[in-house]
Write a protein that holds these residues in place. Structure first.
Motif, mmCIF file in Angstrom:
data_model
loop_
_atom_site.group_PDB
_atom_site.id
_atom_site.type_symbol
_atom_site.label_atom_id
_atom_site.label_comp_id
_atom_site.label_asym_id
_atom_site.label_seq_id
_atom_site.Cartn_x
_atom_site.Cartn_y
_atom_site.Cartn_z
ATOM 1 N N LYS A 123 4.966 -2.509 -6.444
ATOM 2 C CA LYS A 123 4.590 -2.176 -5.067
ATOM 3 C C LYS A 123 4.483 -3.446 -4.225
ATOM 4 C CE LYS A 123 3.519 0.956 -2.016
ATOM 5 N NZ LYS A 123 4.535 1.936 -1.586
ATOM 6 N N ASP A 124 3.971 -4.525 -4.801
ATOM 7 C CA ASP A 124 3.926 -5.806 -4.096
ATOM 8 C C ASP A 124 5.338 -6.248 -3.706
ATOM 9 O OD1 ASP A 124 1.144 -6.080 -4.337
ATOM 10 O OD2 ASP A 124 1.321 -7.057 -6.286
ATOM 11 N N LEU A 125 6.264 -6.159 -4.674
ATOM 12 C CA LEU A 125 7.647 -6.550 -4.396
ATOM 13 C C LEU A 125 8.242 -5.677 -3.299
ATOM 14 C CD1 LEU A 125 7.317 -8.241 -6.988
ATOM 15 C CD2 LEU A 125 9.649 -7.569 -7.608
ATOM 16 N N GLU A 126 7.949 -4.395 -3.331
ATOM 17 C CA GLU A 126 8.446 -3.478 -2.295
ATOM 18 C C GLU A 126 7.898 -3.861 -0.926
ATOM 19 O OE1 GLU A 126 8.929 1.089 -2.649
ATOM 20 O OE2 GLU A 126 6.987 0.812 -1.660
ATOM 21 N N ASN A 127 6.596 -4.114 -0.850
ATOM 22 C CA ASN A 127 5.970 -4.451 0.433
ATOM 23 C C ASN A 127 6.495 -5.760 1.005
ATOM 24 O OD1 ASN A 127 4.264 -2.197 0.602
ATOM 25 N ND2 ASN A 127 2.709 -3.167 -0.668
ATOM 26 N N LEU A 128 6.676 -6.751 0.140
ATOM 27 C CA LEU A 128 7.056 -8.083 0.610
ATOM 28 C C LEU A 128 8.553 -8.237 0.855
ATOM 29 C CD1 LEU A 128 4.674 -10.178 -1.664
ATOM 30 C CD2 LEU A 128 4.469 -9.866 0.795
ATOM 31 N N SER A 129 9.365 -7.485 0.126
ATOM 32 C CA SER A 129 10.825 -7.628 0.260
ATOM 33 C C SER A 129 11.461 -6.546 1.118
ATOM 34 C CB SER A 129 11.480 -7.607 -1.129
ATOM 35 O OG SER A 129 11.415 -6.302 -1.692
ATOM 36 N N GLY A 130 10.763 -5.404 1.250
ATOM 37 C CA GLY A 130 11.362 -4.280 1.968
ATOM 38 C C GLY A 130 12.294 -3.452 1.104
ATOM 39 N N ILE A 131 12.458 -3.818 -0.168
ATOM 40 C CA ILE A 131 13.311 -3.072 -1.092
ATOM 41 C C ILE A 131 12.478 -2.009 -1.802
ATOM 42 C CG2 ILE A 131 14.826 -3.225 -3.103
ATOM 43 C CD1 ILE A 131 15.908 -4.624 -0.605
ATOM 44 N N LYS A 132 12.934 -0.778 -1.772
ATOM 45 C CA LYS A 132 12.185 0.324 -2.386
ATOM 46 C C LYS A 132 12.027 0.100 -3.899
ATOM 47 C CE LYS A 132 11.557 2.857 1.293
ATOM 48 N NZ LYS A 132 10.193 3.021 1.835
ATOM 49 N N GLU A 167 2.804 -9.642 9.601
ATOM 50 C CA GLU A 167 3.069 -8.214 9.444
ATOM 51 C C GLU A 167 3.568 -7.912 8.034
ATOM 52 O OE1 GLU A 167 5.230 -4.678 12.004
ATOM 53 O OE2 GLU A 167 5.919 -6.735 12.238
ATOM 54 N N LYS A 168 4.422 -8.776 7.519
ATOM 55 C CA LYS A 168 5.028 -8.520 6.213
ATOM 56 C C LYS A 168 4.013 -8.600 5.085
ATOM 57 C CE LYS A 168 9.508 -9.250 4.116
ATOM 58 N NZ LYS A 168 10.765 -10.019 4.184
ATOM 59 N N ILE A 169 3.129 -9.573 5.137
ATOM 60 C CA ILE A 169 2.158 -9.704 4.048
ATOM 61 C C ILE A 169 0.915 -8.853 4.269
ATOM 62 C CG2 ILE A 169 2.963 -12.009 3.456
ATOM 63 C CD1 ILE A 169 0.402 -13.096 4.703
ATOM 64 N N GLY A 170 0.835 -8.205 5.436
ATOM 65 C CA GLY A 170 -0.241 -7.251 5.654
ATOM 66 C C GLY A 170 -1.509 -7.823 6.232
ATOM 67 N N ILE A 171 -1.520 -9.101 6.624
ATOM 68 C CA ILE A 171 -2.766 -9.686 7.116
ATOM 69 C C ILE A 171 -3.220 -9.026 8.414
ATOM 70 C CG2 ILE A 171 -3.716 -11.778 8.183
ATOM 71 C CD1 ILE A 171 -2.532 -13.385 5.973
ATOM 72 N N LEU A 172 -2.272 -8.607 9.243
ATOM 73 C CA LEU A 172 -2.666 -7.978 10.512
ATOM 74 C C LEU A 172 -3.303 -6.612 10.295
ATOM 75 C CD1 LEU A 172 0.185 -8.784 13.036
ATOM 76 C CD2 LEU A 172 -2.130 -9.657 13.027
ATOM 77 N N TRP A 173 -2.957 -5.964 9.197
ATOM 78 C CA TRP A 173 -3.421 -4.585 9.039
ATOM 79 C C TRP A 173 -4.316 -4.370 7.830
ATOM 80 C CZ3 TRP A 173 -2.946 -2.844 13.493
ATOM 81 C CH2 TRP A 173 -3.191 -1.497 13.763
ATOM 82 N N MET A 174 -3.999 -5.001 6.727
ATOM 83 C CA MET A 174 -4.849 -4.889 5.539
ATOM 84 C C MET A 174 -4.654 -6.140 4.713
ATOM 85 S SD MET A 174 -2.687 -1.954 3.516
ATOM 86 C CE MET A 174 -2.272 -1.050 4.994
ATOM 87 N N THR A 175 -5.511 -6.339 3.726
ATOM 88 C CA THR A 175 -5.474 -7.613 3.004
ATOM 89 C C THR A 175 -5.304 -7.449 1.497
ATOM 90 O OG1 THR A 175 -7.872 -7.599 2.862
ATOM 91 C CG2 THR A 175 -6.905 -8.793 4.703
ATOM 92 N N ASN A 176 -4.822 -6.307 1.048
ATOM 93 C CA ASN A 176 -4.769 -6.096 -0.401
ATOM 94 C C ASN A 176 -3.402 -6.397 -1.004
ATOM 95 O OD1 ASN A 176 -3.425 -3.964 0.733
ATOM 96 N ND2 ASN A 176 -4.415 -2.368 -0.481
ATOM 97 N N HIS A 177 -2.463 -6.975 -0.237
ATOM 98 C CA HIS A 177 -1.159 -7.298 -0.801
ATOM 99 C C HIS A 177 -1.141 -8.676 -1.447
ATOM 100 C CE1 HIS A 177 1.015 -4.389 2.205
ATOM 101 N NE2 HIS A 177 0.251 -3.784 1.334
ATOM 102 N N ILE A 178 -2.114 -9.504 -1.116
ATOM 103 C CA ILE A 178 -2.094 -10.877 -1.607
ATOM 104 C C ILE A 178 -3.490 -11.287 -2.058
ATOM 105 C CG2 ILE A 178 -0.135 -11.620 -0.199
ATOM 106 C CD1 ILE A 178 -2.129 -12.785 1.783
#
Length: 293
Positions: free
Chosen positions: A7-16, A133-144
């Protein structure tokens, strides 16, 4: 060692995730480890590989062709991509890679070089915002990892402040906005970005900063009478009671509209006060800014 989920790879790369699994089966660049419960875990190098391969694939290279390239050839091909958007995405990917490695000097160098060549405004809009936006800092912080987040956001905070100081608009807007983060909220980058955008539209902005008691917000609001107040809730303390905050705000500032964005607005299911408006996504935030005149 950093370990990333699919899921981390999906969020950061945009690849499903489904596509990533297919790549694993067909090609050689992904060999994830498995936990005791058979959950895939990817290394930092595999994350970087997916970021680079996804970028080349997006701009015309076949995966089967990329799979035969060595790491140096992949880097060379990425650097020579002629599309302007591709180069911006390359820089965002570099920032992610430097963040993962905690190479703060390299992280800041990428930003400084872009600022030197393109200016702070374009760096904020073309590199910093897409990165956040990609790493989620603007919206949430659980990707990193929180440590990674704090270190890189402190660098970005400095760049945003420089951008805010230089933001200018020939068109002046008569509205005034009061920006603050409530007690328990310290994630200031989203609010600073809002400050930058509002100032760039010619607005007068009153910026109170992070961890501000409501009594102080009430005092400034009554004294300066802004057209609206704005807060962005990213990841508040565990003892933060959103419902209580909304109730107290309505009691203290009944005549002042409060606009709230951030993750908590998506999760809140109860009735909101009449003088409060939620912006539940980044597009809604941008629409709000565009409507200011």
């Amino acid at each position: 060692m950093n370990a990333f989920t699919i899921k981390d790879l999906e969020n950061l790369s945009g690849i499903k995730a489904h596509t990533i699994r297919i790549w694993e089966q067909r090609y050689n660049f992904l060999k994830p480890q498995r936990t005791d419960t058979n959950i895939r875990q990817y290394s930092s190098d595999e994350l970087k590989a997916v970021l680079n391969i996804a970028l080349l694939n997006k701009y015309g290279y076949k995966i089967s062709h990329i799979d035969k390239m060595g790491p140096e050839e992949i880097r060379d091909r990425i650097i020579t991509l002629g599309n302007i958007q591709a180069q911006q995405e390359r820089l965002v990917n570099e920032l992610i890679q430097h963040m993962v490695d905690l190479d703060l000097d390299a992280f800041e160098t990428v930003l400084d070089e872009h600022i030197k060549s393109r200016g702070i405004d374009k760096t904020i809009t073309q590199v910093i915002f897409p990165f956040l936006e990609k790493i989620g800092i603007l919206w949430m912080t659980n990707h990193i990892n929180p440590a990674q987040e704090h270190l890189v956001t402190n660098i970005i905070r400095q760049k945003l402040i420089v951008g805010i100081e230089g933001a200018f608009s020939h068109i002046k807007v008569k509205q005034t906005g009061l920006l603050f983060l409530p007690e328990g909220e310290y994630h200031e980058v989203g609010l600073l970005y809002m400050y930058y955008l509002l100032k760039g539209r010619g607005m007068n902005v009153l910026y109170l900063g992070a961890n501000v008691p409501l009594k102080d917000v009430e005092f400034v609001a009554n004294l300066k009478k802004p057209d609206f107040l704005y807060t962005h809730l990213t990841s508040v303390a565990n003892n933060f009671n959103f419902e209580k905050f909304l109730t107290n705000y309505q009691l203290r500032c009944p005549s002042h509209t409060l606009v709230i964005s951030g993750l908590l607005t998506q999760q809140y299911k109860k009735k909101i006060p009449t003088n409060v408006a939620f912006k539940k996504s980044l597009p809604e935030v941008m629409e709000f800014i565009a409507a200011i005149h």
